[in-house]
Motif scaffolding. Structure first.
Motif, PDB file in Angstrom:
ATOM      1  N   VAL A  55       1.918  71.738 -41.019  1.00  0.00           N
ATOM      2  CA  VAL A  55       1.110  72.565 -40.124  1.00  0.00           C
ATOM      3  C   VAL A  55      -0.029  73.231 -40.899  1.00  0.00           C
ATOM      4  O   VAL A  55      -1.167  73.305 -40.424  1.00  0.00           O
ATOM      5  CB  VAL A  55       2.003  73.598 -39.417  1.00  0.00           C
ATOM      6  CG1 VAL A  55       1.160  74.650 -38.687  1.00  0.00           C
ATOM      7  CG2 VAL A  55       2.934  72.895 -38.431  1.00  0.00           C
ATOM      8  N   ALA A  56       0.266  73.706 -42.112  1.00  0.00           N
ATOM      9  CA  ALA A  56      -0.781  74.333 -42.923  1.00  0.00           C
ATOM     10  C   ALA A  56      -1.874  73.323 -43.282  1.00  0.00           C
ATOM     11  O   ALA A  56      -3.066  73.641 -43.227  1.00  0.00           O
ATOM     12  CB  ALA A  56      -0.165  74.925 -44.190  1.00  0.00           C
ATOM     13  N   GLU A  57      -1.482  72.105 -43.631  1.00  0.00           N
ATOM     14  CA  GLU A  57      -2.452  71.081 -43.999  1.00  0.00           C
ATOM     15  C   GLU A  57      -3.318  70.670 -42.813  1.00  0.00           C
ATOM     16  O   GLU A  57      -4.489  70.307 -42.984  1.00  0.00           O
ATOM     17  CB  GLU A  57      -1.734  69.854 -44.561  1.00  0.00           C
ATOM     18  CG  GLU A  57      -1.065  70.064 -45.907  1.00  0.00           C
ATOM     19  CD  GLU A  57      -2.055  70.110 -47.045  1.00  0.00           C
ATOM     20  OE1 GLU A  57      -3.202  69.623 -46.872  1.00  0.00           O
ATOM     21  OE2 GLU A  57      -1.700  70.639 -48.112  1.00  0.00           O
ATOM     22  N   LEU A  58      -2.759  70.728 -41.611  1.00  0.00           N
ATOM     23  CA  LEU A  58      -3.511  70.318 -40.422  1.00  0.00           C
ATOM     24  C   LEU A  58      -4.435  71.417 -39.905  1.00  0.00           C
ATOM     25  O   LEU A  58      -5.202  71.194 -38.967  1.00  0.00           O
ATOM     26  CB  LEU A  58      -2.557  69.849 -39.328  1.00  0.00           C
ATOM     27  CG  LEU A  58      -1.828  68.547 -39.666  1.00  0.00           C
ATOM     28  CD1 LEU A  58      -0.731  68.251 -38.644  1.00  0.00           C
ATOM     29  CD2 LEU A  58      -2.794  67.379 -39.743  1.00  0.00           C
ATOM     30  N   ALA A  59      -4.349  72.583 -40.471  1.00  0.00           N
ATOM     31  CA  ALA A  59      -5.359  73.640 -40.344  1.00  0.00           C
ATOM     32  C   ALA A  59      -5.827  73.908 -38.914  1.00  0.00           C
ATOM     33  O   ALA A  59      -6.971  73.658 -38.560  1.00  0.00           O
ATOM     34  CB  ALA A  59      -6.569  73.312 -41.227  1.00  0.00           C
ATOM     35  N   GLY A  60      -4.918  74.390 -38.072  1.00  0.00           N
ATOM     36  CA  GLY A  60      -5.292  74.775 -36.724  1.00  0.00           C
ATOM     37  C   GLY A  60      -5.088  73.701 -35.679  1.00  0.00           C
ATOM     38  O   GLY A  60      -5.180  73.980 -34.477  1.00  0.00           O
ATOM     39  N   ALA A  61      -4.819  72.476 -36.108  1.00  0.00           N
ATOM     40  CA  ALA A  61      -4.599  71.385 -35.154  1.00  0.00           C
ATOM     41  C   ALA A  61      -3.133  71.232 -34.784  1.00  0.00           C
ATOM     42  O   ALA A  61      -2.788  70.361 -33.983  1.00  0.00           O
ATOM     43  CB  ALA A  61      -5.106  70.069 -35.730  1.00  0.00           C
ATOM     44  N   ALA A  62      -2.246  72.054 -35.366  1.00  0.00           N
ATOM     45  CA  ALA A  62      -0.815  71.962 -35.096  1.00  0.00           C
ATOM     46  C   ALA A  62      -0.184  73.345 -35.113  1.00  0.00           C
ATOM     47  O   ALA A  62      -0.692  74.264 -35.770  1.00  0.00           O
ATOM     48  CB  ALA A  62      -0.129  71.072 -36.132  1.00  0.00           C
ATOM     49  N   VAL A  63       0.911  73.471 -34.375  1.00  0.00           N
ATOM     50  CA  VAL A  63       1.697  74.712 -34.327  1.00  0.00           C
ATOM     51  C   VAL A  63       3.156  74.346 -34.594  1.00  0.00           C
ATOM     52  O   VAL A  63       3.643  73.313 -34.129  1.00  0.00           O
ATOM     53  CB  VAL A  63       1.570  75.405 -32.959  1.00  0.00           C
ATOM     54  CG1 VAL A  63       2.530  76.590 -32.845  1.00  0.00           C
ATOM     55  CG2 VAL A  63       0.138  75.875 -32.732  1.00  0.00           C
TER      56      VAL A  63
END
Length: 231
Positions: A55-63
């Motif tokens: 989630v951190a790597e996807l930076a706003g695109a995932a929760v």
């Protein structure tokens, strides 16, 4: 959605490949059809840490929406006589979890969905803790029983586009579990007993679902990140 194991990846060498695989799921989402990724594995395997890293790597695109938010409350476990088996499949509101995943799968315009979380400081679920905005294309959910082969857990599995199974050497996993219970206030002897009589009983159930995963992430003991507090 594949039924067998497509590849074996280690987190240390191939985290980028795991992120890219999750990113491909994100890219395939539509406004009417959000993508859901499940991270399963036995207690202490590092699945919570991996889910948080993705989630951190996807930076706003995932929760991140953890299954642990559907733990039954301590008062209900006492009523059921199940406090000594907290974490077993029947100590979760599995039907409620499946219903939330179904709702997240088909987002309604202009509607934020609020998911529960689990506070290990008080060992209780907390409602309304995780906002999922309608424009978020990917939900990552992690928990022990995403690959359990009986309802209502199968209803939850049906909502997930992929489920990854996180593997870790059992001796290292048990060591980490005992240490984690100590960090959250259990005496060493109590922590060891709880792991032996509860966590490891649950782990055997979880391991039986490994062959139903879409992907196995195999951690080496010296490569797996220390669990930060999840299962």
């Amino acid at each position: 959605m594949s039924k067998g194991l497509s590849e074996d990846l280690t987190e240390l060498t191939h985290l980028r490949q795991l992120v890219e695989r999750a990113r491909r799921l994100t890219a395939s989402a539509t406004p009417a059809r959000r993508r859901l990724l499940g991270i399963a594995g036995p207690p202490g395997s590092g699945k919570s840490t991996l889910a948080a890293r993705l989630v951190a790597e996807l930076a706003g695109a995932a929760v991140l929406v953890p299954m642990d938010g559907f733990h039954l409350a301590e008062a209900e476990l006492r009523r059921l006589g199940r406090t000594d088996r907290k974490g077993a499949p029947d100590t979760f509101d599995a039907a409620g979890y499946a219903a939330l995943l179904a709702r997240l799968r088909s987002p309604a315009p202009d509607t934020t969905v609020y998911a529960p979380a689990f506070d290990r400081r008080v060992e209780e679920p907390v409602a309304g803790s995780v906002p999922v905005a309608p424009d978020v294309p990917l939900v990552v959910t992690e928990g022990n029983y995403l690959l359990l082969d009986n309802p209502p857990w199968t209803d939850a599995r049906a909502c997930l586009d992929e489920v990854w199974y996180v593997d870790l050497d059992d001796a290292e996993r048990v060591r980490r579990l005992v240490d984690r219970h100590e960090r959250f206030g259990k005496a060493r002897a109590h922590a060891e007993r709880f792991v032996r009589t509860s966590d490891e009983v649950n782990a055997r159930l979880v391991t039986a679902g490994r062959e139903r995963a879409d992907l196995v992430v195999r951690f080496a003991p010296d490569a797996a990140p220390e669990p930060y507090g999840g299962a």
